[in-house]
Write an enzyme that holds these catalytic residues in place. Structure first.
Site, PDB file in Angstrom:
ATOM      1  N   ALA A 123      14.910 -12.055   5.584  1.00 32.43           N
ATOM      2  CA  ALA A 123      13.953 -12.589   6.475  1.00 32.43           C
ATOM      3  C   ALA A 123      12.500 -11.741   6.301  1.00 32.43           C
ATOM      4  O   ALA A 123      11.831 -11.893   6.941  1.00 32.43           O
ATOM      5  CB  ALA A 123      13.962 -12.649   7.635  1.00 32.43           C
ATOM      6  N   GLY A 124      12.860 -10.683   5.433  1.00 29.69           N
ATOM      7  CA  GLY A 124      11.844  -9.810   5.286  1.00 29.69           C
ATOM      8  C   GLY A 124      11.379  -8.819   6.485  1.00 29.69           C
ATOM      9  O   GLY A 124      10.656  -8.096   6.654  1.00 29.69           O
ATOM     10  N   LEU A 125      12.735  -8.397   7.341  1.00 29.65           N
ATOM     11  CA  LEU A 125      12.566  -7.428   8.272  1.00 29.65           C
ATOM     12  C   LEU A 125      13.270  -6.224   7.963  1.00 29.65           C
ATOM     13  O   LEU A 125      13.745  -5.555   8.886  1.00 29.65           O
ATOM     14  CB  LEU A 125      13.192  -8.228   9.590  1.00 29.65           C
ATOM     15  N   SER A 126      13.380  -6.061   6.827  1.00 33.02           N
ATOM     16  CA  SER A 126      14.087  -4.896   6.239  1.00 33.02           C
ATOM     17  C   SER A 126      15.499  -4.365   6.818  1.00 33.02           C
ATOM     18  O   SER A 126      15.724  -3.397   7.287  1.00 33.02           O
ATOM     19  CB  SER A 126      13.145  -3.633   6.650  1.00 33.02           C
ATOM     20  N   SER A 127      16.438  -5.321   7.018  1.00 28.02           N
ATOM     21  CA  SER A 127      17.588  -5.210   7.131  1.00 28.02           C
ATOM     22  C   SER A 127      18.159  -4.033   6.309  1.00 28.02           C
ATOM     23  O   SER A 127      19.262  -3.055   6.898  1.00 28.02           O
ATOM     24  CB  SER A 127      18.657  -6.287   7.263  1.00 28.02           C
ATOM     25  N   SER A 128      17.971  -3.943   4.881  1.00 26.64           N
ATOM     26  CA  SER A 128      18.813  -3.038   4.147  1.00 26.64           C
ATOM     27  C   SER A 128      18.222  -1.500   4.462  1.00 26.64           C
ATOM     28  O   SER A 128      19.122  -0.560   4.378  1.00 26.64           O
ATOM     29  CB  SER A 128      18.338  -3.455   2.616  1.00 26.64           C
TER      30      SER A 128
ATOM     31  N   THR B  40       0.908  -1.207   0.000  1.00 22.18           N
ATOM     32  CA  THR B  40       0.103   0.016   0.006  1.00 22.18           C
ATOM     33  C   THR B  40       0.909   1.109   0.009  1.00 22.18           C
ATOM     34  O   THR B  40       0.577   2.443  -0.371  1.00 22.18           O
ATOM     35  CB  THR B  40      -0.752   0.093   1.247  1.00 22.18           C
ATOM     36  N   ASP B  41       1.977   1.263   0.339  1.00 21.50           N
ATOM     37  CA  ASP B  41       2.969   2.183   0.749  1.00 21.50           C
ATOM     38  C   ASP B  41       3.304   3.113  -0.534  1.00 21.50           C
ATOM     39  O   ASP B  41       2.945   4.248  -0.622  1.00 21.50           O
ATOM     40  CB  ASP B  41       4.149   2.182   1.595  1.00 21.50           C
TER      41      ASP B  41
ATOM     42  N   ASP C  35       9.614   0.942   5.212  1.00 19.03           N
ATOM     43  CA  ASP C  35      10.621   0.409   6.044  1.00 19.03           C
ATOM     44  C   ASP C  35      11.400   1.519   6.712  1.00 19.03           C
ATOM     45  O   ASP C  35      11.681   1.143   7.792  1.00 19.03           O
ATOM     46  CB  ASP C  35      11.309  -0.661   5.065  1.00 19.03           C
TER      47      ASP C  35
END
Ligand code: GLA
Length: 384
Positions: free
Chosen positions: A122-127, A36-37, A171
């Site tokens: 893992a989709g936890l937005s490390s980048s 959505t973002d 993110d």
């Protein structure tokens, strides 16, 4: 958590002196509201207690020296020669430097050391956490006067230009602006936001990591974004004031997109309905009705999988299994999709049981390990 001393010591070993600053920026979860973002809709993320740590020190020349603990790898360039590289990890740092230079902000060369405890992929937005820690750290060292929202935007643009993913702002915004114990209800159109208490009562959040990241993730992401933009441009032909899917109604879609392209119709309808789901889920959270919140999460997963088509077999399997358990009130894939984690809301203390129930079947079916990640909320980017 990684101790400050450990980061300081490693920096000193590498560069022979103490860093000027150590910045810490967290990973994120998102309760509901995916894809959505970048359509100027709403999201409901918050930072977690896993983060990226960046130690920085000014140099007297124009050289940039980087070292990534995860890869045990260094990289070197100069301010003048900044460009995207074939090696992936430096791009998240150089992309930020490039954004600062684009804004005519003055920085010299620097030494940088990076470490973290956010599981990669893992989709936890490390980048995003890397981009925000670097932006925040450089802002501090060079007194650039950037506010938190600007640092988030710089991170997002770094991702567009140096990592090739046309991501939204969620993110980076969550990494920089979160408040412990709360989620952010962010309106991605004007970036207005409220911190809403994440009061789950008798429930808690557990993430299940598929431990896969399918290779089409970034190209499929950009494709989805293009499909949404295409829908908007068809609607604009009749309604020129429409700027994004946020302004588009179901009636407009039925009239102007459905007759041209069914697939794009389904994708853009998803976005409109995901915003509606988010608002209902958020209302349920505010009312303390966690069971109702969970229902919207299950519905969101179904739509992400069948309509927006960003899930994968592994994620679907985990949500299906979670649904069978009485203790779980809601579960769905989280983030961009094609791997990474599911987010589950379940009875407090039931997390271990959930994992031990699902892990053997998951291993059997996919020959992959299933790992549980227990997270707590945290504050956004800070100097430690
Ligand atoms: C990724 C992107 C975000 C957002 C999510 C999906 O995490 O970086 O901007 O679009 O996917 O909601």
């Amino acid at each position: 958590m990684i101790e400050r001393d450990q980061i300081n010591t490693r920096y000193k070993e590498l560069y022979g002196q103490d860093p000027d600053v150590i910045a810490k920026s967290p990973g994120r979860i998102n309760i509901i509201g995916e894809h959505t973002d970048y359509n100027e809709g709403f999201v409901l993320p918050t930072a977690i207690d896993k983060a990226i740590y960046v130690a920085l020190g000014k140099r007297s020349d124009n050289e940039i020296h980087l070292y990534a603990e995860d890869f045990k790898e260094s990289f070197q360039t100069t301010i003048e020669e900044i460009a995207p590289t074939q090696i992936s990890w430096p791009n998240y740092i150089l992309g930020v430097v490039n954004q600062l230079l684009e804004r005519n902000l003055t920085i010299s060369g620097f030494n940088l050391y990076i470490d973290g405890d956010i599981p990669v992929g893992a989709g936890l937005s490390s980048s995003a956490a890397v981009e925000c820690a670097v932006g925040y750290g450089l802002n501090h060292v060079y007194n650039l006067g950037l506010d938190r929202v600007s640092i988030a935007k710089i991170g997002q643009l770094a991702e567009h230009t140096y990592a090739g993913v046309k991501c939204g702002i969620m993110d980076q915004f969550a990494s920089v602006l979160s408040k412990t114990g709360h989620v952010i209800r962010l309106d991605c159109r004007d970036l207005s936001y409220q911190h809403i208490p994440l009061a789950l009562g008798d429930y808690e959040i557990v993430l299940l990591n598929t431990n896969v990241k399918h290779s089409l993730a970034s190209s499929a992401y950009n494709d989805r974004r293009e499909a949404c933009e295409q829908a908007v441009s068809w609607v604009q032909e009749k309604y020129p004031t429409v700027k994004s899917l946020r302004d588009v109604t179901m009636e407009m879609l039925d009239e102007l997109v459905a007759p041209i392209n069914q697939e794009i119709y389904i994708k853009s309808r998803f976005v409109i309905q995901e915003n509606i789901r988010l608002n209902k889920a958020c209302e349920a959270l505010i009312q303390g009705d966690i069971i109702e919140l969970g229902k919207h999460m299950f519905l969101a997963h179904d739509a992400l999988s069948k309509e927006y088509e960003v899930s994968c077999e592994e994620l679907d399997f985990l949500v299906d299994q979670a649904k069978l358990m009485d203790d779980v009130v809601g579960a769905r894939m989280m983030g961009g999709g094609f791997g990474g984690c599911t987010i589950n809301i379940l009875k407090k203390g039931a997390g271990q049981h959930l994992v031990s129930r699902i892990a053997p079947a998951y291993q059997e079916k996919f020959n992959l390990e299933l790992t549980a990640i227990f997270v707590a909320t945290d504050n956004g980017t800070q100097i430690i």
